[in-house]
Design an enzyme around this catalytic site. Structure first.
Site, PDB file in Angstrom:
ATOM      1  CG  HIS A  54      -2.059  -1.052   1.018  1.00  0.00           C
ATOM      2  ND1 HIS A  54      -3.148  -0.902   0.206  1.00  0.00           N
ATOM      3  CD2 HIS A  54      -2.142  -2.302   1.532  1.00  0.00           C
ATOM      4  CE1 HIS A  54      -3.890  -2.004   0.242  1.00  0.00           C
ATOM      5  NE2 HIS A  54      -3.300  -2.874   1.040  1.00  0.00           N
TER       6      HIS A  54
ATOM      7  CG  ASP B 108      -0.539  -5.821  -8.827  1.00  0.00           C
ATOM      8  OD1 ASP B 108       0.302  -5.735  -7.909  1.00  0.00           O
ATOM      9  OD2 ASP B 108      -1.754  -5.787  -8.625  1.00  0.00           O
TER      10      ASP B 108
HETATM   11  C1  GLA Z   1      -2.910  -4.502  -4.967  1.00  0.00           C
HETATM   12  C2  GLA Z   1      -2.732  -3.401  -6.006  1.00  0.00           C
HETATM   13  C3  GLA Z   1      -1.309  -2.847  -5.974  1.00  0.00           C
HETATM   14  C4  GLA Z   1      -0.904  -2.455  -4.552  1.00  0.00           C
HETATM   15  C5  GLA Z   1      -1.221  -3.575  -3.568  1.00  0.00           C
HETATM   16  C6  GLA Z   1      -0.979  -3.165  -2.135  1.00  0.00           C
HETATM   17  O1  GLA Z   1      -2.141  -5.607  -5.292  1.00  0.00           O
HETATM   18  O2  GLA Z   1      -2.996  -3.911  -7.291  1.00  0.00           O
HETATM   19  O3  GLA Z   1      -1.201  -1.746  -6.853  1.00  0.00           O
HETATM   20  O4  GLA Z   1      -1.495  -1.241  -4.170  1.00  0.00           O
HETATM   21  O5  GLA Z   1      -2.573  -4.008  -3.685  1.00  0.00           O
HETATM   22  O6  GLA Z   1       0.367  -2.948  -1.919  1.00  0.00           O
END
Ligand code: GLA
Length: 376
Positions: free
Chosen positions: A36, A169
Site C-alpha cells: 500500500h 502488479d
Molecule cells: C494490490 C494493487 C497494488 C498495490 C497492492 C498493495 O495488489 O494492485 O497496486 O497497491 O494491492 O500494496
C-alpha cells in the site's frame, strides 16, 4: 518455449486454424515488502513468480479486420468491443489504453493460456495485461518501452476495468528479473534489481493462499486510498511519500494510522533492500514481520486467517512472514529454511488453520522468475 506458451500456440491453432505470428508470456508476482505504498508515491519490492499467462497473437483468418480473443482456460471466445466483466476486459483494456496513448493497432486474434492461480492476489490479471501488451507492442512494431507498457496496463486496469490500483502488479510483471527482487520507486518509476538467491541462503519462498475471498477488497482498497490522500492533504504534502514521522503529531484517527503505516513501510523497504544486499535474512525477516504487524494494526487490511498463518510461520521456523498484496484475504508469504522441509512447515500451518476451523489453505513454493518475454 515454455509449456504454457506451447499451450497458447496450440489453442491459437485449434481456434483460429493457423500459426500465430508471435507468442508472449508474463508472470504473476508476490510483493516481498512495501504494501500500500505504490499509490502513495513510495517504495515496493516485488518479485515475479514462476507462474505465467501466455498469449499467441496473429492477424487472424479474417484479414485483420476483426479482433477475437480466446481463453483456453475458460474455453471461451470473446469479441473485442463489449465490456462484460470477464477475463477479456483485461486485453480489451490494454488495446483501448494503447489507442488512448496514441498507438495505432489493427485487428488481431489472440489465444490465452495461464497457470497463475486466479483471484488469490497473485496478479493473474496483471499477467494477462502485461502479456498482451508486450505481444501487441511487438506484433504492431510500436516500440513502446517497458515502463510505458506498465503505465498503459495500469491505465487499462484503472480506467477501463475500473479498479483503482497502483502500478505495482503491472510493473513487476513487465520488468522483474529472474533470481531477483525489484526495488521500484513508484514516484519516479525508476527500478533496480536486487539479487535474491534464496537457494544459496538455504531458504524457500512459501506462499499460503488462505482462500478467503477478497470480497471487501475493492471497497476497502478505495477507502484506504482515499484516507491516504486526505492525510497527505492535511499535512500539505503532495503524497504520503513526502511525509515524515514527525508529521504524525498533526494527524489523528484513521488518517494517523494509515499514514503511520505508509511512512514506516517506506522506511522498511529501504532497510530490507540493504539487508538483502548483505544477505542478512534475519534482518529481512524481522522487517517482514514488522510490515505484517503494521498492516494488521495500522492499515487494518489483515484477516484472522492471514494472522494465523503469520503466527504459525513464526512458531515453525520462518525467518519472516507477512501478508502480500492488497490484504482483505488472499495470500501471505514466508521465508522458510529449506532444512525444515516445506512439507513439515506447511503441515504445521495447516493444523493451525484446522484448529480454528478455517478453510484448508493452499500452499505454493515459488522461485523469483523472469518478467514478461517474447517466446523464442
Ligand atoms: C494490490 C494493487 C497494488 C498495490 C497492492 C498493495 O495488489 O494492485 O497496486 O497497491 O494491492 O500494496
Amino acid at each position: 518455449m515454455r509449456e504454457i506458451e506451447q499451450l497458447a500456440v496450440r489453442a491459437y491453432k485449434g481456434k483460429f486454424g493457423e500459426e500465430p505470428g508471435l507468442v508472449a508470456s508474463a508472470p504473476g508476482r508476490v510483493n516481498l515488502i512495501g504494501e500500500h505504498t505504490d499509490y502513495n508515491g513510495g517504495f515496493i519490492l516485488p518479485c515475479a513468480i514462476d507462474r505465467r499467462v501466455a498469449v499467441a497473437v496473429g492477424a487472424g483468418g479474417r484479414g485483420g479486420f476483426e479482433t477475437r480473443l480466446y481463453s483456453a482456460d475458460f474455453d471461451e471466445t470473446r469479441q473485442i468491443d463489449d465490456k462484460d466483466s470477464s477475463w477479456a476486459d483485461y486485453p480489451r483494456g490494454v488495446a483501448w489504453a494503447m489507442g488512448e496513448a496514441g498507438h495505432e493497432i489493427g485487428g488481431f486474434e489472440a489465444a490465452f493460456a495461464g497457470d497463475v492461480p486466479l483471484g488469490s492476489g497473485l496478479s493473474s490479471s496483471a499477467a494477462i495485461e502485461a502479456a498482451i501488451a508486450l505481444a501487441l507492442d511487438a506484433f504492431f512494431g510500436l516500440g513502446i518501452g517497458r515502463t510505458d507498457l506498465a503505465i498503459i496496463c495500469q491505465r487499462a486496469e484503472n480506467d477501463y476495468v475500473g479498479v483503482g490500483t497502483g502500478i505495482m502488479d503491472q510493473y513487476a510483471s513487465l520488468l522483474c528479473k529472474a533470481g531477483a527482487a525489484l526495488l521500484i520507486d513508484c514516484r519516479s518509476l525508476d527500478a533496480e534489481s536486487v539479487p535474491l538467491d534464496l537457494e544459496a541462503a538455504g531458504l524457500a519462498l512459501i506462499v499460503c493462499d488462505t482462500r478467503v475471498e477478497r470480497g471487501l477488497a475493492e471497497t476497502g482498497y478505495n477507502d484506504r486510498r482515499a484516507t491516504c490522500e486526505r492525510a497527505a492533504h492535511m499535512l500539505g504534502v503532495e503524497e504520503l511519500r513526502d511525509a515524515t514521522e514527525g508529521d504524525l503529531d498533526l494527524l489523528s484517527g484513521a488518517e494517523l494510522k494509515r499514514a503511520r503505516h505508509v511512512i514506516s513501510e517506506n522506511a522498511r523497504v529501504l532497510e530490507a533492500v540493504e539487508a538483502l544486499r548483505h544477505r542478512d535474512f534475519d534482518e529481512f525477516g524481522r522487517l517482514m514481520f514488522a510490515s505484517h504487524a503494521s498492516l494488521r494494526d495500522d492499515y487494518e487490511v489483515s484477516t484472522p486467517e492471514l494472522d494465523t498463518f503469520v503466527r504459525a510461520a513464526e512458531q515453525h521456523g520462518a525467518r519472516g512472514a507477512r501478508l502480500t498484496g492488497a490484504g482483505f484475504g488472499g495470500c501471505a508469504i514466508a521465508l522458510v529454511p529449506r532444512a525444515e522441509t516445506a512439507a513439515a512447515f506447511t503441515n504445521a500451518c495447516r493444523q493451525a488453520f484446522a484448529k480454528r476451523e478455517f478453510e484448508e489453505p493452499v500452499f505454493y513454493e515459488f522461485v523469483p522468475a523472469e518478467g514478461a518475454e517474447l517466446a523464442g
